[in-house]
Every structure is written in structure tokens, then in C-alpha cells.
Scaffold this motif. Structure first.
Motif, PDB file in Angstrom:
ATOM      1  N   ARG A 136       3.177  33.545  55.471  1.00 54.16           N
ATOM      2  CA  ARG A 136       2.811  33.089  56.807  1.00 54.16           C
ATOM      3  C   ARG A 136       1.587  32.172  56.817  1.00 54.16           C
ATOM      4  NH1 ARG A 136       4.698  34.089  61.283  1.00 54.16           N
ATOM      5  NH2 ARG A 136       3.567  34.197  63.262  1.00 54.16           N
ATOM      6  N   GLU A 137       0.636  32.521  56.022  1.00 57.09           N
ATOM      7  CA  GLU A 137      -0.613  31.759  56.010  1.00 57.09           C
ATOM      8  C   GLU A 137      -0.395  30.323  55.503  1.00 57.09           C
ATOM      9  OE1 GLU A 137      -3.568  33.747  53.642  1.00 57.09           O
ATOM     10  OE2 GLU A 137      -4.850  31.940  53.794  1.00 57.09           O
ATOM     11  N   LEU A 167       2.358  28.602  55.675  1.00 56.11           N
ATOM     12  CA  LEU A 167       3.060  27.861  56.721  1.00 56.11           C
ATOM     13  C   LEU A 167       2.084  27.404  57.807  1.00 56.11           C
ATOM     14  CD1 LEU A 167       5.853  26.948  57.651  1.00 56.11           C
ATOM     15  CD2 LEU A 167       6.064  29.071  58.936  1.00 56.11           C
ATOM     16  N   LYS A 224      -4.828  19.551  49.608  1.00 58.60           N
ATOM     17  CA  LYS A 224      -4.290  18.326  48.996  1.00 58.60           C
ATOM     18  C   LYS A 224      -3.865  17.311  50.046  1.00 58.60           C
ATOM     19  CE  LYS A 224      -2.477  19.164  44.349  1.00 58.60           C
ATOM     20  NZ  LYS A 224      -1.221  19.260  43.582  1.00 58.60           N
ATOM     21  N   LEU A 257      10.167  20.478  46.330  1.00 61.32           N
ATOM     22  CA  LEU A 257       9.266  20.614  45.182  1.00 61.32           C
ATOM     23  C   LEU A 257       7.878  20.060  45.516  1.00 61.32           C
ATOM     24  CD1 LEU A 257      11.689  19.521  42.301  1.00 61.32           C
ATOM     25  CD2 LEU A 257      10.678  21.803  42.565  1.00 61.32           C
ATOM     26  N   THR A 258       7.841  19.020  46.296  1.00 57.59           N
ATOM     27  CA  THR A 258       6.545  18.432  46.669  1.00 57.59           C
ATOM     28  C   THR A 258       5.765  19.375  47.585  1.00 57.59           C
ATOM     29  OG1 THR A 258       7.418  16.208  46.409  1.00 57.59           O
ATOM     30  CG2 THR A 258       5.435  16.426  47.746  1.00 57.59           C
ATOM     31  N   TYR A 300       5.974  22.523  47.423  1.00 57.39           N
ATOM     32  CA  TYR A 300       5.462  23.510  46.470  1.00 57.39           C
ATOM     33  C   TYR A 300       4.193  22.984  45.791  1.00 57.39           C
ATOM     34  CZ  TYR A 300       5.174  27.086  42.938  1.00 57.39           C
ATOM     35  OH  TYR A 300       4.711  28.121  42.166  1.00 57.39           O
ATOM     36  N   ASP A 301       4.261  21.760  45.314  1.00 62.59           N
ATOM     37  CA  ASP A 301       3.113  21.191  44.593  1.00 62.59           C
ATOM     38  C   ASP A 301       1.865  21.114  45.473  1.00 62.59           C
ATOM     39  OD1 ASP A 301       1.812  19.788  42.378  1.00 62.59           O
ATOM     40  OD2 ASP A 301       1.881  18.035  43.676  1.00 62.59           O
ATOM     41  N   MET A 302       2.062  20.744  46.714  1.00 64.86           N
ATOM     42  CA  MET A 302       0.916  20.579  47.616  1.00 64.86           C
ATOM     43  C   MET A 302       0.249  21.922  47.927  1.00 64.86           C
ATOM     44  SD  MET A 302       0.840  17.246  48.248  1.00 64.86           S
ATOM     45  CE  MET A 302      -0.101  16.947  49.763  1.00 64.86           C
ATOM     46  N   LYS A 319       0.685  24.932  46.010  1.00 69.52           N
ATOM     47  CA  LYS A 319       0.738  25.951  44.960  1.00 69.52           C
ATOM     48  C   LYS A 319      -0.618  26.576  44.662  1.00 69.52           C
ATOM     49  CE  LYS A 319       0.654  23.168  40.713  1.00 69.52           C
ATOM     50  NZ  LYS A 319       0.347  21.788  41.161  1.00 69.52           N
ATOM     51  N   LYS A 353       1.452  30.575  44.907  1.00 67.70           N
ATOM     52  CA  LYS A 353       2.354  30.278  43.778  1.00 67.70           C
ATOM     53  C   LYS A 353       3.743  30.880  43.955  1.00 67.70           C
ATOM     54  CE  LYS A 353      -1.023  29.786  40.131  1.00 67.70           C
ATOM     55  NZ  LYS A 353      -2.035  29.580  41.239  1.00 67.70           N
ATOM     56  N   SER A 354       3.872  31.826  44.887  1.00 68.02           N
ATOM     57  CA  SER A 354       5.127  32.584  44.954  1.00 68.02           C
ATOM     58  C   SER A 354       6.166  31.970  45.891  1.00 68.02           C
ATOM     59  CB  SER A 354       4.810  34.015  45.386  1.00 68.02           C
ATOM     60  OG  SER A 354       4.240  33.977  46.677  1.00 68.02           O
ATOM     61  N   MET A 355       5.893  30.816  46.421  1.00 66.83           N
ATOM     62  CA  MET A 355       6.896  30.140  47.261  1.00 66.83           C
ATOM     63  C   MET A 355       8.243  30.033  46.537  1.00 66.83           C
ATOM     64  SD  MET A 355       4.763  26.951  48.893  1.00 66.83           S
ATOM     65  CE  MET A 355       3.804  26.806  47.366  1.00 66.83           C
ATOM     66  N   VAL A 356       9.313  30.106  47.314  1.00 61.53           N
ATOM     67  CA  VAL A 356      10.654  30.002  46.727  1.00 61.53           C
ATOM     68  C   VAL A 356      11.451  28.937  47.491  1.00 61.53           C
ATOM     69  CG1 VAL A 356      12.782  31.229  46.145  1.00 61.53           C
ATOM     70  CG2 VAL A 356      10.593  32.445  46.104  1.00 61.53           C
ATOM     71  N   ILE A 357      12.149  28.094  46.747  1.00 59.32           N
ATOM     72  CA  ILE A 357      13.034  27.111  47.380  1.00 59.32           C
ATOM     73  C   ILE A 357      14.442  27.685  47.408  1.00 59.32           C
ATOM     74  CG2 ILE A 357      13.960  24.759  47.248  1.00 59.32           C
ATOM     75  CD1 ILE A 357      11.390  24.054  45.612  1.00 59.32           C
ATOM     76  N   ARG A 370      -5.000  14.153  48.560  1.00 53.37           N
ATOM     77  CA  ARG A 370      -6.013  14.307  47.518  1.00 53.37           C
ATOM     78  C   ARG A 370      -5.423  14.827  46.216  1.00 53.37           C
ATOM     79  NH1 ARG A 370      -9.606  17.615  50.466  1.00 53.37           N
ATOM     80  NH2 ARG A 370      -9.088  16.071  52.041  1.00 53.37           N
ATOM     81  N   ILE A 383       6.817  13.670  41.809  1.00 58.72           N
ATOM     82  CA  ILE A 383       5.927  14.475  42.649  1.00 58.72           C
ATOM     83  C   ILE A 383       4.618  13.697  42.815  1.00 58.72           C
ATOM     84  CG2 ILE A 383       4.843  16.745  42.890  1.00 58.72           C
ATOM     85  CD1 ILE A 383       7.949  16.824  42.677  1.00 58.72           C
ATOM     86  N   MET A 431       4.948  22.253  37.782  1.00 61.03           N
ATOM     87  CA  MET A 431       5.862  21.329  38.446  1.00 61.03           C
ATOM     88  C   MET A 431       6.925  20.816  37.477  1.00 61.03           C
ATOM     89  SD  MET A 431       4.925  21.710  41.418  1.00 61.03           S
ATOM     90  CE  MET A 431       6.358  20.820  41.984  1.00 61.03           C
ATOM     91  N   ILE A 436      14.790  28.701  43.555  1.00 57.67           N
ATOM     92  CA  ILE A 436      13.947  27.882  42.673  1.00 57.67           C
ATOM     93  C   ILE A 436      12.521  28.375  42.840  1.00 57.67           C
ATOM     94  CG2 ILE A 436      13.077  25.561  42.161  1.00 57.67           C
ATOM     95  CD1 ILE A 436      15.684  24.439  43.213  1.00 57.67           C
ATOM     96  N   CYS A 437      11.964  28.884  41.768  1.00 52.80           N
ATOM     97  CA  CYS A 437      10.600  29.429  41.881  1.00 52.80           C
ATOM     98  C   CYS A 437       9.950  29.509  40.507  1.00 52.80           C
ATOM     99  CB  CYS A 437      10.630  30.814  42.514  1.00 52.80           C
ATOM    100  SG  CYS A 437      11.486  32.034  41.535  1.00 52.80           S
ATOM    101  N   TRP A 489      -0.290  34.293  35.225  1.00 51.77           N
ATOM    102  CA  TRP A 489       0.292  34.682  36.503  1.00 51.77           C
ATOM    103  C   TRP A 489       1.757  34.985  36.271  1.00 51.77           C
ATOM    104  CZ3 TRP A 489       4.411  32.907  39.403  1.00 51.77           C
ATOM    105  CH2 TRP A 489       4.488  33.356  40.736  1.00 51.77           C
ATOM    106  N   ARG A 535       5.318  36.374  38.363  1.00 51.50           N
ATOM    107  CA  ARG A 535       5.993  36.815  39.584  1.00 51.50           C
ATOM    108  C   ARG A 535       6.425  38.259  39.400  1.00 51.50           C
ATOM    109  NH1 ARG A 535       8.606  34.520  43.828  1.00 51.50           N
ATOM    110  NH2 ARG A 535       7.858  32.504  43.079  1.00 51.50           N
ATOM    111  N   MET A 546      -2.299  35.420  65.027  1.00 50.05           N
ATOM    112  CA  MET A 546      -1.770  34.144  64.548  1.00 50.05           C
ATOM    113  C   MET A 546      -0.336  33.917  65.033  1.00 50.05           C
ATOM    114  SD  MET A 546      -2.454  32.710  60.722  1.00 50.05           S
ATOM    115  CE  MET A 546      -1.262  33.722  59.817  1.00 50.05           C
TER     116      MET A 546
END
Lengths: 166, 166, 166, 166, 166, 166
Positions: A39-40, A42, A52, A125-126, A128-130, A132, A136-140, B15, B74, B114, B143-144, B156, B158, D1
Motif C-alpha cells: 500500500r505504501e 502505491l 527516483k 519492469l520500470t 519495479y526499478d523505480m 525497488k 523489493k517484493s513487488m510482483v508483476i 533521478r 529500463i 533488473m 514476475i518477481c 535478501w 523472498r 491513508m
């Protein structure tokens, strides 16, 4: 060590589809990708507080640029000229996710499904990169084709997974 | 039409992380992607009966090649030299899916998350491309990042989503 | 038709600098580009009213991405890994222009001047692309190196053209 | 939030022009760039005495190659097939400068302005790269569109800045 | 349709060499390519009378640029930073051929053989491209490694095919 | 130091062919490359015992992918869209060699000779890369155009060197 040789090319044969005799027609493909996050994260994306920078704009540009270069990534994908690439981002509060919907168009002898899927994937993926460094645990999830039209195979639309009830 | 100007660069600021003063250390990143398909498609992949050819080998090569070019896709990803990229494919009969696990290594000032995620994603997209004529409804899931080590932030892993119970 | 042959390679000889024996040191390069436009275009950029979208963010991403690929564009430029790329945009009301200042860093055997210049140039070209439907007459001016440090040749700074009195 | 979500895509919206329904017509674009240098550098270029080799030929090749890859650099630029790219170099003794004029052609649904501008810019950057060891203070000036024709918007020609009185 | 699954990855297994634990050492690789042509074509190249322009300079630039991008072409080739790339062209009147000798250097964990071979090959292909309107029957021969040094495997030198008696 | 200036562009003039006014027609080009190796290497390739994996499939993918990017490698080659790229591999026991025959098709204003030649060359280089740890002395021979059709110059076929008696 004797053996008789013939074409080794029988098994493991890689084959690009020959589209030489196909007509140029207008093709549209729509694809989906969903980035699941906490949530945070997002909230920070929404409020543009990610360190970033502007996550959605960066993801959108990355997705559009990747769409144009799909044939460099996917081995048997034809290189085609896109006439349009658009990516929409929907923030889903209830699911703590961002839904990415890409639409790609061309007037070519082959469809643009891979271009739409690549656009959505690289946009995801971008994101995620922005983010991470904070999550780090985000899932696509659910990268899939939503719809395609044009060409001999005509119109196709996914029914079981609409973008509304993912 | 008068206005006073200052740096426009405050909002929407993109950034790139400055890694100039970081040490080169060995970094490993592992990522996952799962391609969900119908039973018949999985069977054809396994039996190497897909018309376009050897799906797994093509996907593997595509994933490795994409890993090397991640920084072109990316936007804020540093261009780094990979010392290894490996992709494993596990066919899951029970789930009608192929699990893709990528492992990427480098000795750089920044991690290769990435690169691992891109490798897995492009491998998955390539599976889609190879099989889309028989099954347009395939979905790429989960994808994670599975694990990373090296660098200041250390190890780290998961926990909730292991590659065994996906 | 007789002639005696020797190395044709004497005239028109292209020579990449051999940096094999140089040390990796921290290098910083700063470059400038100025996009001159009419007042209305500048206003629309500032107010984020350009139809194609957020001009500055798009230009910034384009510039950073181009910096990473400089060696693909400039024939004799070594391929190096950047540790940082940053681009700043200053809107100059009095001159109806946007000043672009790029800063690129690396720890390599050669400097990053071309990377900084390429970043600034591509950012400027992207501003042009985003606004060309409203103003074809924009001009990109004063692309130049502002400063460099690191390496054997040491610190260099442009004196006659500072970014303040352009 | 808590917050209510809607399309985040309203502000900072990046939009590629949709050219799907446009006709393929012959398009020509001409662009300019001027590299300002000191007298000695210009002399060395003319006499082919620059250590890195034949500056003009290298710059010309770099510019042509960059023109073909413009859509990889400029985020919202369509990928198109060029039918011609030409770059002319004029040495201006009185101004201690090299004038670069690029001409790019295609038969596409969109113009080739960005391709012409990219060709001229990368040619200019290459001149800088070839000569930077003897003259770091070179400046690239007046990158601009000189002329375009074809397409719905028809013929456009810059009037105030002709290549003769720069 | 039942079957038991295991790693499909056993046969057709693609494997990039893991160089993570190798040392950076100075590596040099030298490669050869020979372009065989008819006498008239060779003469025109020498006299710089080929319509498309200066064949040798163009081939040299193409070869150097390709060397830098070798890892994008060769699937299992590591992406490395080159410290030098040089290509020499020798016109052989007696054999109606051009001999291309590339030398590539780096300080990396792996050798630069593929970079040297790619440089020579692309230089040769470029010669073909420049002259194909006058001579379609040109043949590229003897692309091979001439010598390599550096790394654990040490110095290697081709003996049977020296560049003098080809 | 006085001199009078004119276009420097006379000597060393690089010229891309202008194909703007040509018609789109179906073009086919066929090219050859032969990889000469020792008996043991050929046997290992055939038996799929090369450590790096399936040599032929990897070479085939590399060749197809390179064909699509030919215009990035060959300076004056137009960027075109391929409608088909196919590569065949024939193992020749008697000659201890692998014969590579590429076929490339397009519907463009220019032929696809360079694409076919690049496909064959990169496939050959990839075979080298896959096997170089067991055999550094492999040689790539006889890269040449076998046949082309389409376009104003019509059908052309090599006569002296057919793929059967190489």
C-alpha cells in the motif's frame, strides 16, 4: 568415428513465419500487465514521492520505447513499423496494484501482439526499478493479450480476464 | 504573459542513483516468471512439436541476450557488465505452467536485479511468441525477484512466494 | 592495369585511442545545450500544456538513456559503464530558452565528455520533437563541454561561456 | 491513508501521435548544425591531419547511421524506414566553422524531421569527438530544421536563418 | 495425456560461461578476414573510385563499431568494455583480395576473440556492401583467429595460416 | 595560414543510394557461409555434446536476429522490414565443415543481400563462439551471395560456386 550426414536441421528447428505474401492491414493489439505492491509504495507513486522520480511517466516512456524495439528482443518476431503505441496506467486502491494497458497499432503484414506485450512488460519492469529501493517484493502479474484485430485471423478478445475483474 | 522562472526540475524529477563511490562487489540476483498455458500447449512444448521450433532453447537465448541489454530498456538502470546469466525452465504438469528462474551475476557497483527480472520476462514473452498461434490466452504470472546478494544492502530473499509453492 | 600495393591504410586512417594501459579513475564531465524557442512554446512547456505531454521529463529520460549508448553513436568512442547521469533543465524567461546541463560520471580509463554531450544533445532534440507541432523554428544552440575532471589531463573548465551568461 | 483512485494518467501524460490512418507519402527533411572551432582545428580537419583520422568521413558515416536509429533515441518518434540520408559538410573559413547539412527522405506516414536533426547532431558530435584532444572548446551551434516537405502540413522552409548567412 | 515432468533443460541446454571469479587481465585478440574480388573492383577501391565512397574508411568504422556491440550479436558472448579496436587493410594485388586484420584489446575477465572476429567480419561485409553494385560475386574467405593473449589459457597463435601466405 | 574553402565533401564521399522513387517489390536473397573445423568438433556439434549447448539452434537464432539489425551494422545499408529469414545448416562429413545457407525475404525498395550475408556470417561466428573452447582454429570460409531476385536488376545467380561443390 564414421557417420552419415544429413540436414541437422530437423530437430530443434527454429522457424520464422514467412509473411511475404500477406497484405498490409491495420492491426491493433492490446495487452495487460499488473504490478502488485504494498500500500505504501502505491501511495508514494500516486503522490509522486518516489525518490527516483515520476514513476508513471518513466514507465510509460520505457514501454513505448521498448515496443518499437520488440523485434530486437523476441527472436522470431518480425521487425515492423508501429503507427501508434499508447500505455494507460490505472491505480487500483482495493488491490494495491497498478494496472497497465498497452495499445499498439501498425499497418503491416503481421500483428503487433508481441509489441503490446513487450510495452506492458517493460513498463511494469520500470515501475519495479523505480520503486525497488522501497519495496523489493513487488510482483508483476497477468501479463497477457487482451484483444487483437486485423489480419486474416480477425478479431480476438480475451473473455475470462477482463481488465475490470482482475 | 509574465512569470518568474526557476528550475522546472523540481516536480517529476527523474533521478539515476549515483554509484560512483560504491565498491565493485560480486552481486547475484535471481528472478522468477511463470507462463500459464493450457495443457495441450505445455505438452507440445515438452514434445518439441511447436511449429516455430524449440521453445525452451529460443526462450533461453532471448532471455540471456535481453539481460545483457537491460540498461537499454529500463531508463534509470546503469549499464553494467554481466559475468553470468543463466535461465532454468521447469515444466509443471499440475499447474499447466512453465516456471522460469533466471540467475544473473556481476562484479559491479550496483546489483543485477533488473537484469534478472528482464531475463525472466523476455524468456516468458518469447515462450508466448513461439506458441501464440496455438494459444493466445497464455498468461505470464509472478514476475518477481527471488533473491539477491552482494552490495551494501546485503542478502535478501523472498519468503512468501517460493518457487515451489507458486 | 598494373600497380604496386602497399597498406592502403595510410591516408584517411581512423584511429581509436588505445586506453588499455590507463588507470580507472573517477571522471566527471558536464555539458551544455540550449534550446531557443518562441515565448509561447516556452510557456506551454512550463505549464505542461504541450499536447505530447511532459516535455522536460521526457527529455531528461531520453538524455539519460542516450548517454548510456553514446558509444553506439560516436564511432571512436569507447564503450564504458556510467556510474551516474544527471540532466538539469533551467527555463530562461529573458532569453526564451531552456538551458540543459548534463553531468555524467564514471570510473573508467577514459573520460565521459562524449556521454555528457550526447545526453545534452538528445535531451535537446527530444524537446524539439515534443514541441515541433507548435514551433518548427526552434534552434538548439551552444552544445559544448562545460567542465571535465579526472584522468591524466586533469581538470578543465570552460571560461568564456559560463552557463550563467549564455 | 485513504484516497480515491482514478487514472493517474491525466497529468504528465505522454502521447505518441497516432499515424495509423495517414497516407504514405514522400517526405523530405533538411537540417543544419554548425561546429564552431578555432582556426587551427579547422585547418587540421581540412588537411586531414587530425590524429584520429578522417574527420569528415567519420562524421558523415556516424550521422547516417544515427539517422536510421533515431526512433531508439527520441522517445515518441515513430520507427520508420529511410529511403535516403545524405550529409554535406561545408568548411567556412571566415567563420572558423563547419556547416553540416543533412537531408533525409522516406515514404512514410510521418515526416523525417527528427531523423534529419539527429543525423546533423550526431555528425557534429562526432566532429567534436575526433578533434577534442586538440580543442575542447568547440561549440555546436544552430541545430535546426531548414526545410521539410510532404505530408498534410505541406512544405515548410525556414526563412530567417538560411545556411548562407549563419 | 499424462507425463511426468522434470527439468526440460537437460537437452539443448544453452550455457553462458560463468566468469565471475576470473581476474581482470589484459587481453588481446587478432583476427583475419579476406575479401576476394575481381581485379577491377580492387583497382576501384584503391583509386577511391567506388560510387558509394571511401570503401576502406567506411569498412574500418563499421568494423570498430561492430566490435563494441559484439555481445548483442553473439548470444553467449559477455558484454565487455574494449580498450582498443584497430583494423588494418592490406591490398594484395597478386591475389586480387583485401586482407583485413583486426586487433582488439580489453582488461576484462574474458577474452576478446569474438570482438576481433566480429570486427573483421563486419568490415568485410561492409566492403561487400560498398562494392556490390559493381561486383556481386565477391567472396569473404578465411575469417579466423590469428592470435590471442591474456587470461588463464595464455598465449595462442595460429601457425598454419599466417597472414602472409594466405 | 590562408586557404580557400569549398565543399570538403568531394574526396572520400560516402553516398547512400537514394531509393525513394523505387517500387516495393518482393526481394529474395540467399547467402552462404562455411565453417571449417576439425572432425572432433563437427562430431560434438552433431551429437549435441558441446558444453555451451545446442550449437545449431543458437547459431540459427543469432543469424535471424542479426538479419533484422543489418542496417545497424552496415553503414550505408537501408533499414528495411524483413518478411522472412531462414537459415539452413548442412553438416558435411567429407569436408569437416558446416554449410550455412540463409534466405531472406522482404517487400521493399531495395534488396536484402546484406541481410542474407549478415545472417550467414553471424550464424557462422556463433558456431565459432560455441565451440572455441574446444577448437580455436576453426575458419569461416566462402561467405558469399548465392542468389538474388526482385528489383530492377532482376534475377542473379552465382554459377561457379554452388552450394553443392564447395
Amino acid at each position: 568415428m564414421t557417420w552419415d550426414f544429413s540436414h541437422i536441421d530437423k530437430k530443434g528447428n527454429i522457424r520464422m513465419v514467412d509473411i511475404t505474401s500477406k497484405e498490409n492491414t491495420e492491426r491493433i493489439a492490446k495487452a495487460l500487465a499488473i504490478v502488485q505492491m504494498n500500500r505504501e509504495t502505491l501511495f508514494k507513486i500516486k503522490e509522486n514521492e518516489v525518490k527516483k522520480g515520476d514513476v508513471i511517466t518513466t514507465a510509460k516512456i520505457a514501454g513505448i520505447m521498448a515496443a518499437k524495439r520488440t523485434s530486437e528482443l523476441i527472436p522470431l518476431c518480425h521487425n515492423i513499423n508501429l503507427t501508434h503505441a499508447e500505455i494507460e496506467f490505472i491505480l487500483r486502491e482495493e488491490q494495491n496494484s497498478i494496472e497497465i494497458i498497452s495499445t499498439v497499432k501498425c499497418r503491416e503484414k503481421t500483428g503487433a501482439e508481441m509489441e503490446a506485450l513487450t510495452a506492458a512488460s517493460v513498463a511494469a519492469l520500470t515501475i519495479y526499478d523505480m520503486c525497488k529501493s522501497i519495496d523489493k517484493s513487488m510482483v508483476i502479474e497477468k501479463i497477457c493479450l487482451l484483444e487483437k484485430s486485423g489480419g486474416k485471423s480477425g478479431h480476438w478478445k480475451r473473455n475470462e480476464l477482463s481488465s475490470d475483474n482482475t
